[in-house]
Design an enzyme around this catalytic site. Structure first.
Site, PDB file in Angstrom:
ATOM      1  N   LEU A  33      63.096  22.913  40.817  1.00 41.93           N
ATOM      2  CA  LEU A  33      62.007  23.801  41.563  1.00 41.93           C
ATOM      3  C   LEU A  33      62.795  24.271  43.027  1.00 41.93           C
ATOM      4  O   LEU A  33      63.534  23.448  43.565  1.00 41.93           O
ATOM      5  CB  LEU A  33      60.689  22.691  41.615  1.00 41.93           C
ATOM      6  CG  LEU A  33      59.922  22.379  40.822  1.00 41.93           C
ATOM      7  CD1 LEU A  33      58.676  21.799  41.068  1.00 41.93           C
ATOM      8  CD2 LEU A  33      59.684  23.392  39.734  1.00 41.93           C
ATOM      9  N   HIS A  37      58.711  28.392  43.187  1.00 39.68           N
ATOM     10  CA  HIS A  37      57.780  27.525  42.295  1.00 39.68           C
ATOM     11  C   HIS A  37      56.654  27.035  42.996  1.00 39.68           C
ATOM     12  O   HIS A  37      55.647  27.184  42.813  1.00 39.68           O
ATOM     13  CB  HIS A  37      58.547  26.615  41.638  1.00 39.68           C
ATOM     14  CG  HIS A  37      59.754  27.028  40.671  1.00 39.68           C
ATOM     15  ND1 HIS A  37      60.913  26.739  40.918  1.00 39.68           N
ATOM     16  CD2 HIS A  37      59.663  27.539  39.279  1.00 39.68           C
ATOM     17  CE1 HIS A  37      61.448  27.171  39.958  1.00 39.68           C
ATOM     18  NE2 HIS A  37      60.823  27.690  39.101  1.00 39.68           N
ATOM     19  N   ASP A 153      60.153  37.648  38.059  1.00 42.00           N
ATOM     20  CA  ASP A 153      60.277  37.982  36.764  1.00 42.00           C
ATOM     21  C   ASP A 153      59.440  38.938  36.054  1.00 42.00           C
ATOM     22  O   ASP A 153      58.242  38.539  35.520  1.00 42.00           O
ATOM     23  CB  ASP A 153      60.348  36.493  35.659  1.00 42.00           C
ATOM     24  CG  ASP A 153      61.307  35.444  36.243  1.00 42.00           C
ATOM     25  OD1 ASP A 153      62.371  35.677  35.858  1.00 42.00           O
ATOM     26  OD2 ASP A 153      61.109  34.738  37.097  1.00 42.00           O
TER      27      ASP A 153
HETATM   28  P1  AMP Z   1      61.302  29.339  35.936  1.00 47.31           P
HETATM   29  O1  AMP Z   1      61.459  27.984  36.182  1.00 47.31           O
HETATM   30  O2  AMP Z   1      62.561  30.027  36.516  1.00 47.31           O
HETATM   31  O3  AMP Z   1      60.841  29.532  34.279  1.00 47.31           O
HETATM   32  O4  AMP Z   1      60.089  29.997  36.821  1.00 47.31           O
HETATM   33  C1  AMP Z   1      58.768  29.663  36.870  1.00 47.31           C
HETATM   34  C2  AMP Z   1      57.996  30.526  37.326  1.00 47.31           C
HETATM   35  O5  AMP Z   1      58.258  30.501  38.790  1.00 47.31           O
HETATM   36  C3  AMP Z   1      57.877  31.929  36.869  1.00 47.31           C
HETATM   37  O6  AMP Z   1      56.776  32.522  36.792  1.00 47.31           O
HETATM   38  C4  AMP Z   1      58.878  32.625  37.678  1.00 47.31           C
HETATM   39  O7  AMP Z   1      58.693  33.932  37.790  1.00 47.31           O
HETATM   40  C5  AMP Z   1      58.407  31.939  39.048  1.00 47.31           C
HETATM   41  N1  AMP Z   1      59.523  32.318  40.090  1.00 47.31           N
HETATM   42  C6  AMP Z   1      60.757  32.027  39.775  1.00 47.31           C
HETATM   43  N2  AMP Z   1      61.622  32.419  41.058  1.00 47.31           N
HETATM   44  C7  AMP Z   1      60.725  32.744  41.828  1.00 47.31           C
HETATM   45  C8  AMP Z   1      60.709  33.450  43.068  1.00 47.31           C
HETATM   46  N3  AMP Z   1      61.847  33.440  43.898  1.00 47.31           N
HETATM   47  N4  AMP Z   1      59.581  33.748  43.773  1.00 47.31           N
HETATM   48  C9  AMP Z   1      58.225  33.650  43.230  1.00 47.31           C
HETATM   49  N5  AMP Z   1      58.099  33.240  41.808  1.00 47.31           N
HETATM   50  C10 AMP Z   1      59.262  32.808  41.312  1.00 47.31           C
END
Ligand code: AMP
Length: 294
Positions: A33, A37, A153
């Site tokens: 995280l 997140h 994303d």
């Molecule tokens: P992940 O753990 O990379 O699968 O991401 C989980 C969630 O966090 C997904 O909905 C991502 O789009 C969101 N997320 C990842 N990086 C960011 C960021 N820099 N800003 C906002 N949301 C993010």
């Protein structure tokens, strides 16, 4: 905060809140995280009575040769950050809980899954097949009122939104702005892979998007705007895997900035690390400000 690893334990933990008609928010994550997140967790905490975070590095969305094995994992840190953000329940299943022997079903959101990151020259449509399938399973297990996704994303959020609509999931999909480092780099679990020199070069992604935002105005051909963004990337020694302008809802290619929101999205490899970033250019939006930013 409770941590559970089975679907059954999730259902049991949520039975009482559901009976009492308390609202449930779900934030799907792959862990490791960071502040991006946390922004989703905080949004869920502000909106919902019960906040559930899933923590699952989903093998189905990694292709052969991608970074599944070395994907960063930090279970203790994740639990601490989740507790600090007010998470009530973490669902952290193992692979066999999500994909038991004989698992054979997958969900594919046609069209939207085949462009940008879903192009066969990029991660390919299998990536989004893995995402849609796991998100559908998480929605069925948790049964949230609201599910939170990051604009970082953008294509994933669009694919999930379409799946939810097409398959009649009773959930609201909430998309939150991209959280960035002070110098503009979009936060990502993969940023830890970057060597110091690569970390500097990675700033070109955001710089390219800001230059696209500045160049875009009504009637300007998308090709000109993309050429300007490409120039910024190439000058920094970054060759994009893709750099495209597409309709922000349907992901159709756009020829010019014509009054509808346009998604300018790019992916690039910096050393061994593949990064993505994007910007939604709304008519009249200010360069350097992420869409939906508070
Ligand atoms: P992940 O753990 O990379 O699968 O991401 C989980 C969630 O966090 C997904 O909905 C991502 O789009 C969101 N997320 C990842 N990086 C960011 C960021 N820099 N800003 C906002 N949301 C993010």
């Amino acid at each position: 905060m409770r941590v559970v690893t089975t679907k059954r334990a999730v259902r049991e933990a949520l039975a009482a809140p559901r009976r009492e008609a308390r609202t449930i928010g779900l934030v799907p994550t792959m862990g490791s995280l960071h502040a991006g997140h946390v922004s989703l967790l905080e949004a869920a905490r502000a909106d919902c009575d019960v906040v559930v975070m899933s923590l699952f590095v989903n093998p189905a969305q990694f292709g052969p040769g991608e970074d599944l094995e070395r994907y960063p994992r930090d279970r203790d840190g994740d639990e601490r950050m989740a507790a600090d953000a007010g998470v009530d329940l973490i669902y952290a299943p193992d692979v066999a809980e999500v994909y038991p022997d004989g698992f054979a079903t997958s969900i594919e959101v046609g069209g939207l899954s085949e462009v940008l990151c879903g192009d066969p020259d990029s991660r390919g449509p299998e990536h989004f097949r893995g995402v849609s399938t796991v998100v559908a399973k998480l929605l069925n297990t948790v049964g949230p009122d609201v599910a939170y996704f990051g604009q970082k994303d953008a294509q994933q959020a669009i694919v999930v939104g379409r799946m939810v609509r097409d398959l009649d999931f009773e959930v609201r999909v909430e998309v939150r702005p991209t959280v960035r480092e002070p110098d503009g780099l979009a936060m990502s679990s993969r940023n830890v892979y970057l060597e110091p020199q690569e970390r500097k070069r990675a700033l070109a992604l955001r710089a390219a998007l800001v230059s696209a935002e500045s160049a875009a105005s009504p009637g300007v051909p998308a090709a000109d705007v993309l050429a300007e963004a490409r120039r910024v990337l190439v000058e920094a020694g970054v060759e994009p895997e893709y750099l495209e302008a597409r309709d922000a809802e349907h992901l159709h290619p756009v020829e010019s900035f014509n009054g509808r929101p346009v998604l300018v999205a790019l992916a690039a490899r910096i050393g061994r690390t593949r990064l993505i970033d994007n910007s939604i250019i709304e008519p009249g939006s200010e360069p350097g400000r992420d869409a939906n930013s508070d």
